[in-house]
Each structure stands twice: as structure tokens, then as C-alpha cells.
Design a protein around this motif. Structure first.
Motif, PDB file in Angstrom:
ATOM      1  N   TRP A 178       0.857  -1.178   0.000  1.00  0.00           N
ATOM      2  CA  TRP A 178       0.000   0.000   0.000  1.00  0.00           C
ATOM      3  C   TRP A 178       0.897   1.233   0.000  1.00  0.00           C
ATOM      4  O   TRP A 178       1.976   1.237   0.608  1.00  0.00           O
ATOM      5  CB  TRP A 178      -0.886   0.036   1.238  1.00  0.00           C
ATOM      6  CG  TRP A 178      -2.091  -0.832   1.181  1.00  0.00           C
ATOM      7  CD1 TRP A 178      -2.207  -2.120   1.630  1.00  0.00           C
ATOM      8  CD2 TRP A 178      -3.375  -0.481   0.651  1.00  0.00           C
ATOM      9  NE1 TRP A 178      -3.482  -2.592   1.410  1.00  0.00           N
ATOM     10  CE2 TRP A 178      -4.226  -1.605   0.815  1.00  0.00           C
ATOM     11  CE3 TRP A 178      -3.899   0.674   0.058  1.00  0.00           C
ATOM     12  CZ2 TRP A 178      -5.555  -1.604   0.410  1.00  0.00           C
ATOM     13  CZ3 TRP A 178      -5.221   0.678  -0.347  1.00  0.00           C
ATOM     14  CH2 TRP A 178      -6.037  -0.449  -0.180  1.00  0.00           C
ATOM     15  N   GLU A 179       0.422   2.294  -0.655  1.00  0.00           N
ATOM     16  CA  GLU A 179       1.185   3.539  -0.750  1.00  0.00           C
ATOM     17  C   GLU A 179       0.317   4.707  -0.304  1.00  0.00           C
ATOM     18  O   GLU A 179      -0.849   4.819  -0.694  1.00  0.00           O
ATOM     19  CB  GLU A 179       1.648   3.742  -2.193  1.00  0.00           C
ATOM     20  CG  GLU A 179       2.440   5.004  -2.436  1.00  0.00           C
ATOM     21  CD  GLU A 179       2.865   5.131  -3.890  1.00  0.00           C
ATOM     22  OE1 GLU A 179       2.487   6.129  -4.534  1.00  0.00           O
ATOM     23  OE2 GLU A 179       3.560   4.200  -4.372  1.00  0.00           O
ATOM     24  N   LEU A 180       0.871   5.570   0.517  1.00  0.00           N
ATOM     25  CA  LEU A 180       0.173   6.758   1.004  1.00  0.00           C
ATOM     26  C   LEU A 180       0.947   7.995   0.587  1.00  0.00           C
ATOM     27  O   LEU A 180       2.152   8.100   0.830  1.00  0.00           O
ATOM     28  CB  LEU A 180       0.051   6.712   2.530  1.00  0.00           C
ATOM     29  CG  LEU A 180      -0.656   7.910   3.184  1.00  0.00           C
ATOM     30  CD1 LEU A 180      -2.147   7.916   2.845  1.00  0.00           C
ATOM     31  CD2 LEU A 180      -0.456   7.908   4.700  1.00  0.00           C
ATOM     32  N   GLU A 181       0.253   8.941  -0.059  1.00  0.00           N
ATOM     33  CA  GLU A 181       0.858  10.216  -0.439  1.00  0.00           C
ATOM     34  C   GLU A 181       0.087  11.342   0.237  1.00  0.00           C
ATOM     35  O   GLU A 181      -1.152  11.346   0.235  1.00  0.00           O
ATOM     36  CB  GLU A 181       0.838  10.401  -1.953  1.00  0.00           C
ATOM     37  CG  GLU A 181       1.797   9.472  -2.697  1.00  0.00           C
ATOM     38  CD  GLU A 181       1.912   9.816  -4.166  1.00  0.00           C
ATOM     39  OE1 GLU A 181       3.042   9.866  -4.675  1.00  0.00           O
ATOM     40  OE2 GLU A 181       0.861  10.049  -4.801  1.00  0.00           O
ATOM     41  N   PHE A 182       0.820  12.293   0.803  1.00  0.00           N
ATOM     42  CA  PHE A 182       0.163  13.409   1.482  1.00  0.00           C
ATOM     43  C   PHE A 182       1.112  14.600   1.578  1.00  0.00           C
ATOM     44  O   PHE A 182       2.332  14.471   1.376  1.00  0.00           O
ATOM     45  CB  PHE A 182      -0.299  12.988   2.882  1.00  0.00           C
ATOM     46  CG  PHE A 182       0.813  12.672   3.851  1.00  0.00           C
ATOM     47  CD1 PHE A 182       1.261  13.607   4.767  1.00  0.00           C
ATOM     48  CD2 PHE A 182       1.423  11.412   3.846  1.00  0.00           C
ATOM     49  CE1 PHE A 182       2.272  13.313   5.658  1.00  0.00           C
ATOM     50  CE2 PHE A 182       2.443  11.104   4.738  1.00  0.00           C
ATOM     51  CZ  PHE A 182       2.869  12.060   5.650  1.00  0.00           C
ATOM     52  N   ASP A 183       0.538  15.740   1.871  1.00  0.00           N
ATOM     53  CA  ASP A 183       1.310  16.963   2.091  1.00  0.00           C
ATOM     54  C   ASP A 183       0.788  17.613   3.363  1.00  0.00           C
ATOM     55  O   ASP A 183      -0.350  17.364   3.792  1.00  0.00           O
ATOM     56  CB  ASP A 183       1.161  17.905   0.896  1.00  0.00           C
ATOM     57  CG  ASP A 183       2.316  18.886   0.803  1.00  0.00           C
ATOM     58  OD1 ASP A 183       3.193  18.872   1.696  1.00  0.00           O
ATOM     59  OD2 ASP A 183       2.339  19.680  -0.161  1.00  0.00           O
ATOM     60  N   ILE A 184       1.621  18.433   3.975  1.00  0.00           N
ATOM     61  CA  ILE A 184       1.222  19.085   5.225  1.00  0.00           C
ATOM     62  C   ILE A 184       1.404  20.589   5.102  1.00  0.00           C
ATOM     63  O   ILE A 184       2.067  21.086   4.183  1.00  0.00           O
ATOM     64  CB  ILE A 184       2.040  18.554   6.425  1.00  0.00           C
ATOM     65  CG1 ILE A 184       3.529  18.830   6.219  1.00  0.00           C
ATOM     66  CG2 ILE A 184       1.782  17.078   6.649  1.00  0.00           C
ATOM     67  CD1 ILE A 184       4.384  18.544   7.441  1.00  0.00           C
ATOM     68  N   VAL A 185       0.779  21.303   6.042  1.00  0.00           N
ATOM     69  CA  VAL A 185       0.953  22.748   6.113  1.00  0.00           C
ATOM     70  C   VAL A 185       2.431  23.054   6.318  1.00  0.00           C
ATOM     71  O   VAL A 185       3.106  22.424   7.147  1.00  0.00           O
ATOM     72  CB  VAL A 185       0.121  23.328   7.283  1.00  0.00           C
ATOM     73  CG1 VAL A 185       0.359  24.826   7.399  1.00  0.00           C
ATOM     74  CG2 VAL A 185      -1.349  23.015   7.091  1.00  0.00           C
ATOM     75  N   LYS A 186       2.957  23.991   5.539  1.00  0.00           N
ATOM     76  CA  LYS A 186       4.388  24.290   5.541  1.00  0.00           C
ATOM     77  C   LYS A 186       4.902  24.633   6.938  1.00  0.00           C
ATOM     78  O   LYS A 186       4.280  25.406   7.676  1.00  0.00           O
ATOM     79  CB  LYS A 186       4.671  25.454   4.587  1.00  0.00           C
ATOM     80  CG  LYS A 186       6.150  25.742   4.393  1.00  0.00           C
ATOM     81  CD  LYS A 186       6.369  26.855   3.378  1.00  0.00           C
ATOM     82  CE  LYS A 186       7.851  27.120   3.183  1.00  0.00           C
ATOM     83  NZ  LYS A 186       8.068  28.223   2.193  1.00  0.00           N
ATOM     84  N   ASP A 187       6.047  24.015   7.286  1.00  0.00           N
ATOM     85  CA  ASP A 187       6.756  24.281   8.541  1.00  0.00           C
ATOM     86  C   ASP A 187       5.916  23.978   9.793  1.00  0.00           C
ATOM     87  O   ASP A 187       6.162  24.527  10.879  1.00  0.00           O
ATOM     88  CB  ASP A 187       7.223  25.748   8.604  1.00  0.00           C
ATOM     89  CG  ASP A 187       8.184  26.097   7.479  1.00  0.00           C
ATOM     90  OD1 ASP A 187       8.946  25.202   7.077  1.00  0.00           O
ATOM     91  OD2 ASP A 187       8.153  27.245   7.018  1.00  0.00           O
TER      92      ASP A 187
END
Length: 330
Positions: A35-44
């Protein structure tokens, strides 16, 4: 409720659910182990390092845990990732498949879950071969010898080796799934009733309508089996595969050509469907029963791959599934 947890370099567990941007995606296909999870977060907002562990929960139930393997836009993969990253040398001398699988998992230091028995033995020397490649070859061998398809997966901290659901469905040991939990504004319903209009396609790219089986005697190859479909050849042209077996296996696998032909002598019929408001995770390999005449969808379909797009803050999940029709009679 969706939760995203991070186990950082100091082994502290941090809840980063509110820091994850929209568009987090969880995906898997039957052709891959992990399984693969891709995500981004609020900078810093939080420090995330390569090698950190990320855990995804749905309604307090773990649905994914994996290692961060890429930063910037973060990518994490479950522990099946390591199958293709580690090579080893093995000598299997007429060893049962289930014993081979246990030995391969032990090399990774992994915990063994359900390992189902087969009627196939492995007799081969592997030099500097990735563990993932060996397992895929074993699965291919079982399919050729027994006409059954198996899946190797990682779930809840353990590695499992089991026959695909479609093996049990086609033998009437298991009923296809007809209900997938969906939720919208606290109202629960069957998410399958809200499938969007599908994309439909057919293909003969992986079709075979003639199979020849050979065995080696000395420096010569002798044909010991053949199965073909003349009607299919006339319509689609000759699509032939040639396989070899050991001389000692000739009597045991006398129906090998017929088994392979039965599996491969068909057009693949594929659907791509989108299901909004889904509230449970459906693994690739699940078999669904669909009957929506208005969308021209009717029959039994195996999930070949799935992508879940998750809006973490408002808890909505959209599933995009690639499905393949199965030949099935109730």
C-alpha cells in the motif's frame, strides 16, 4: 473519523490530522505488494524525516501503517516495500510453498500471519534475487500448476499469503460483496448504490488461446501437453504461450495446459468506477457483485486496483476502483 499519526525520530506519537492538506491518497494494486500513502502538510508545521512511521486510522481502526520513503510531498509505503529492496540467495529443493514463504518473511525479520497451504513445491536456486521477485514467481507457478491465484500482503503488522477471494467465489465458498459502508452527514447507506457512470473497456492483450507444455530430456525439449481453442484462434488469431515443466512433474501436471488455457483464454473486461462517501477500506482482490442496469453494469467483478482520495479534515473519502469482470455462475 480519519486520524493521521506520526511516529517521529524520537519515537513520539504526534497527531498530525489537522496539518494534512486535502487530497491525501491511499492506493494499491494487485500487481504490487505494498500500500502507498501520499500526502502533504501545512508548511513548517511539523518535522517529518525519511524513515519515520505514519499511521492512518478510520474510526479508530488502523487501515495503514508505513515508512516515509520520500519527503517534500510525502510518500509512505507499508513494510512490503522492503520485499523489493532486499536481495538474497536461496536454494529450495522440492520445498512446499508455505515453507518457502515463511523462510522469505523470516529474512526480513517480519511476523508471519496466515499462510495457506498449496499443492505446489519449489525446486529452484535463486542467486541475488529480490524477495519480492521470488514471491511473485512462486505465485505465477501456483497459477500455472493449479489454476489458482494467490496474494501476498501486509496487514496489521503481519505478512499473509492467501488464495484470492475470487478463488473462493468461483468455487462458491464465498459470496461476492454486495454492501460497502458509506456515510454522509451521519447517515449510513450502501455506497455501491452511488457509483458514478463507469468507464468500460475490453482487451485481448493478455489473452492466450493456445498452450504448449514441454519437458527437458538431456539437451532436448519434448512436448508433453497441449490445449487450444480453435474457435478463439479463428476469431482473434493465434495467441500462444509455451511453458516447461520438469520430467518428474509430467504425470502430476498432466492437465497443466488445460488449467492455464481456462484462465487465460478470455478477453479482459474492465470498469473504472468512482464511489463517493465510502466509509470502509476495500482491498484489491475483493469481489463485488454489481447490478445497475441504468449504468449498464451487471455481473461479478474483482477489484484490481484502488485509489482512496481522503479529505482528512471533513472525513470524506472518494474511491476510484479498477474492476475486472469474472466468469461466474450462481
Amino acid at each position: 473519523m480519519i486520524e493521521v499519526l506520526l511516529v517521529n525520530t524520537e519515537d513520539k506519537i504526534l497527531d498530525i490530522t489537522d496539518l494534512v492538506k486535502r487530497g491525501m491518497a491511499l492506493s494499491k494494486s494487485l500487481s504490487e505488494f505494498a500500500w502507498e500513502l501520499e500526502f502533504d502538510i501545512v508548511k513548517d508545521s511539523v518535522k517529518i524525516d525519511i524513515g519515520n512511521l505514519v499511521i492512518l486510522k478510520l474510526d479508530n481502526k488502523e487501515i495503514f501503517s508505513g515508512v516515509i520513503i520520500k519527503d517534500n510531498k510525502f510518500k509512505a509505503m507499508d513494510y512490503s516495500f522492503y520485499l523489493n529492496q532486499n536481495k538474497e540467495t536461496f536454494q529450495f529443493v522440492d520445498v512446499k510453498v508455505e515453507i518457502c514463504i515463511r523462510e522469505l518473511v523470516n529474512v526480513l525479520g517480519g511476523e508471519v500471519g496466515t499462510i495457506e497451504e498449496t499443492n505446489t513445491n519449489i525446486d529452484k536456486f535463486y542467486f541475488g534475487t529480490s524477495i519480492g521477485s521470488i514471491i511473485k514467481e512462486i505465485i505465477d507457478n501456483i497459477k500455472a500448476l493449479e489454476g489458482k491465484e494467490y496474494d501476498f500482503s501486509y496487514e496489521l503488522g503481519k505478512f499473509h499469503f492467501k488464495a484470492r477471494d475470487k478463488v473462493r467465489v468461483l468455487s462458491n465458498e464465498l459470496k461476492p460483496t454486495t454492501y460497502i459502508k458509506g456515510i454522509n452527514k451521519d447517515f449510513e447507506f450502501n455506497a455501491l448504490n452511488y457509483i458514478k457512470p463507469p468507464v468500460y473497456s475490453r482487451s485481448m492483450e493478455n489473452m492466450k488461446n493456445s498452450i504448449k507444455v514441454y519437458t527437458q530430456k538431456g539437451n532436448n525439449y519434448i512436448q508433453v501437453g497441449e490445449s487450444k481453442d480453435d474457435k478463439s484462434i479463428k476469431r482473434y488469431g493465434l495467441l500462444q504461450d509455451v511453458i516447461s515443466i520438469k520430467e518428474a512433474e509430467v504425470g502430476i501436471n498432466k492437465n497443466k495446459a488445460e488449467n492455464i488455457l481456462k484462465l487465460s483464454n478470455k478477453l479482459s473486461e474492465n470498469l473504472t468506477v468512482e464511489i463517493p462517501f465510502i466509509a470502509e477500506i476495500i482491498n484489491p482482490g475483493r469481489v463485488l457483485k454489481l447490478n445497475y442496469q441504468e449504468l449498464d453494469i451487471a455481473g461479478i467483478f474483482e477489484v484490481k486496483s484502488v485509489i482512496y482520495t481522503i479529505a482528512a479534515k471533513d472525513m470524506r473519502i472518494m474511491a476510484k476502483m479498477d474492476l475486472e469482470r469474472l466468469n461466474y455462475e450462481e
